[in-house]
Design an enzyme around this catalytic site. Structure first.
Site, short mmCIF file in Angstrom:
data_model
loop_
_atom_site.label_atom_id
_atom_site.label_comp_id
_atom_site.label_asym_id
_atom_site.label_seq_id
_atom_site.Cartn_x
_atom_site.Cartn_y
_atom_site.Cartn_z
CD GLU A 312 15.40 -21.22 41.49
OE1 GLU A 312 14.84 -22.01 41.82
OE2 GLU A 312 16.36 -21.31 40.81
N GLY A 314 21.05 -14.92 42.69
CA GLY A 314 21.93 -14.85 43.75
C GLY A 314 22.99 -13.56 43.58
NE ARG A 315 26.72 -13.91 38.28
CZ ARG A 315 27.81 -14.75 38.24
NH1 ARG A 315 29.12 -14.34 38.42
NH2 ARG A 315 27.58 -15.85 37.77
CB CYS A 386 52.52 -23.16 44.25
SG CYS A 386 54.41 -22.99 44.19
CD GLU A 387 47.15 -23.93 39.72
OE1 GLU A 387 47.49 -24.72 40.60
OE2 GLU A 387 46.28 -24.01 38.77
N1 LLP Z 1 19.09 -21.07 40.20
C1 LLP Z 1 19.71 -22.29 39.75
C2 LLP Z 1 19.26 -23.45 39.59
C3 LLP Z 1 21.12 -21.85 39.43
O1 LLP Z 1 21.89 -23.19 39.10
C4 LLP Z 1 21.82 -20.98 39.92
C5 LLP Z 1 23.25 -20.83 39.49
C6 LLP Z 1 20.92 -19.76 40.33
C7 LLP Z 1 19.63 -20.08 40.48
C8 LLP Z 1 21.55 -18.41 40.53
O2 LLP Z 1 22.00 -17.63 39.45
P1 LLP Z 1 22.64 -16.22 39.72
O3 LLP Z 1 21.40 -15.49 39.84
O4 LLP Z 1 23.59 -16.16 40.89
O5 LLP Z 1 23.61 -16.04 38.25
N2 LLP Z 1 30.06 -20.15 39.92
C9 LLP Z 1 29.83 -19.30 38.65
C10 LLP Z 1 28.23 -19.43 38.44
C11 LLP Z 1 27.42 -20.67 38.96
C12 LLP Z 1 26.03 -20.47 39.08
C13 LLP Z 1 25.52 -21.84 39.38
N3 LLP Z 1 24.01 -21.71 39.23
C14 LLP Z 1 30.30 -18.05 38.44
O6 LLP Z 1 30.99 -17.70 39.44
O7 LLP Z 1 29.97 -17.23 37.51
#
Ligand code: LLP
Length: 489
Positions: A312, A314-315, A386-387
């Site tokens: 899974e 994303g990033r 403002c932070e």
């Molecule tokens: N699967 C699950 C169950 C997750 O919780 C996440 C991310 C992903 C897949 C995808 O992870 P990726 O491949 O995108 O790293 N906001 C934080 C990251 C939070 C990630 C939450 N879960 C940041 O900006 O670093």
């Protein structure tokens, strides 16, 4: 040049502060003849003139290519060991209907973690069977909706959800495929991982409890157990943490085979990307090969059949494809002892990029409207909120003649920036523009003051005058509704 002690250890003054490090920027990013940065063949000044700033810009070809190449790398490596892999795009990184369609076009499935994300995926026309539904506190309504529309899999996150999902599936007359999320005890952050035996966190079920919970799932006629799920963290650079977690999960997986079929294993997401030149994530092909090797070896060692693997990410797909474009408003040299840091304030900030404030995340920056041979100066890109913690780029070098009115771009903002955006200080969330082959189009429009006031039940709408026709963006306080048209179209 001597190291500026105000800069972090890893950051030295570059020979040329105009160069674009290919590891950080979308693949189409380059300097035009005028010196402006172009993305997808569209220059930064053109983007700013047409759509205003701040602006999220996504290189469509880059995002599509990353999705396709990631899938191809995992397909190849898991075919080599004799199984297949299902790739889910983690929508929490960035989701709009367009982007969901790009991912489906690339052969990916979609992982959602709320009713809202599910609604966007469905609005994009994603086949429900291609959707996985996560969350540690899915509401009864969300579970009911997911089973009613026929989502492919629901990831059960707690014992109580077994009953909730089973009841919803029965009500809707379906047999629901489910996974069980377990804590493997492995945590990873960037290039290190930590393995613990006891987990003190909200996601998933306790490792040792999993066999009994899987038995409970198997006892529900309206549920079909697909396999285990784990996610060890995000922004992970190496394969070791994934390997350790896969190994632990496969020991549990092997145990569960005694009680019935376990066709799949989901190893989650978390592959890291470069935000600054100091970051050195493993290439996706190495991660795919490393994971395939460990799964193959662990299954052979235990004499069990290879499961279908799910991941899974994303990033790693959308992060490097996106940049944020800002206009410089004020500049302030701050002398600290013998050294100077230039505070460069832009027209956005922690409302469009919360990652530095939330996680201490590092980013980098380049002048986007021109090149210059002025000597590099250490800068901190500050937002307009403002932070004092409202910093977008803690430290980088820009040409020292950076001036109000210049445009700057921050690369690698495609993931977890727009999706984490807020309206702090009543700034409207910026538009998202996709660029490809010299064309730019809005894929999510920006918010105007009207959008923000529309939710305030106490507004005297008849008293609104100029304020209601202005952008809420930094420099946009004087921009008229006409000028906003491109953005809001
Ligand atoms: N699967 C699950 C169950 C997750 O919780 C996440 C991310 C992903 C897949 C995808 O992870 P990726 O491949 O995108 O790293 N906001 C934080 C990251 C939070 C990630 C939450 N879960 C940041 O900006 O670093």
């Amino acid at each position: 040049m001597a190291h500026n002690p105000l800069a972090p250890e890893w950051l030295s003054s570059p020979a040329d502060a105009n160069t674009l490090d290919a590891a950080l920027w979308p693949s189409s990013a380059q300097r035009s003849d005028t010196g402006a940065i172009t993305i997808g063949g569209v220059s930064a000044p053109d983007l700013a003139a047409r759509f205003g700033t701040p602006l999220y810009v996504i290189d469509e070809t880059d995002a599509r290519t990353r999705a396709t190449e990631l899938r191809a790398a995992f397909d190849t490596e898991f075919a080599r060991i004799g199984t297949t892999v299902k790739v889910y795009y983690a929508a929490k990184a960035f989701l709009s209907t367009e982007v969901a369609r790009w991912m489906v076009d690339a052969g990916l499935n979609i992982d959602v973690c709320s009713g809202g994300e599910l609604a966007v995926a469905l609005a994009a026309g994603v086949a429900p069977a291609r959707i996985g539904f996560h969350g540690n506190n899915k509401s009864r309504t969300e579970i009911d909706e997911a089973t009613r529309v026929g989502v492919g899999t629901i990831i059960i996150d707690s014992p109580i959800e077994i009953v909730r999902v089973a009841e919803a599936a029965t009500r809707n007359g379906v047999v629901q495929n489910v996974r069980l999320r377990v804590n493997s005890g492995v945590h990873a952050h960037t290039h290190e991982f930590l393995a613990t035996s006891h987990e003190d966190q909200k996601f998933g079920v306790v490792f040792e409890d999993a066999p009994a919970l899987v038995a409970a799932i198997r006892a529900e006629p309206s549920l079909n157990f697909l396999g285990l799920h784990c996610h060890i963290g995000s922004q992970i650079f190496g394969v070791d943490g994934f390997a350790e977690s896969a190994s632990r999960l496969l020991s549990l997986h092997a145990e569960l085979l005694a009680g019935g079929p376990v066709p799949e294993l989901n190893l989650g997401g978390g592959f890291g990307i470069a935000y600054t030149s100091a970051d050195d994530p493993s290439p996706i092909t190495d991660l795919a090969a490393g994971l395939a090797d460990i799964v193959s070896a662990e299954c052979a060692r235990r004499g069990i059949p290879l499961p279908v693997i799910a991941i899974e990410p994303g990033r790693v797909i959308i992060g490097p494809a996106g940049v944020t474009l800002y206009e410089v408003g004020t500049i302030k040299p701050v002398r600290i002892g013998e050294n100077t840091r230039l505070y460069v304030s832009i027209d956005g900030g922690m409302s469009d990029n919360a990652r530095p404030a939330l996680y201490g995340a590092e980013f980098s920056v380049r002048l986007a409207d021109r090149v210059t041979d002025a000597a590099p100066a250490l800068v901190r890109i500050a937002g307009k909120h403002c932070e004092s913690g409202d910093i977008v780029v803690d430290a980088d070098y820009l040409p020292s003649d950076v001036a109000p009115g210049d445009l700057v771009m921050v690369p690698a903002t495609g993931a977890y920036c727009w999706s984490l955006a807020s309206n702090y200080n009543y700034l409207g969330r910026p538009a998202v523009v996709a660029v490809v082959d010299g064309e730019a189009r809005v894929i999510v429009r920006g918010e105007t003051i009207d959008d923000l006031l529309a939710r305030d039940a106490g507004v005297y709408f008849d008293k609104l005058s100029t304020a209601s026709t202005s952008s809420t963006n930094g420099t946009g306080a004087t921009r008229s509704t006409d000028e906003m048209k491109e953005t809001t179209r």
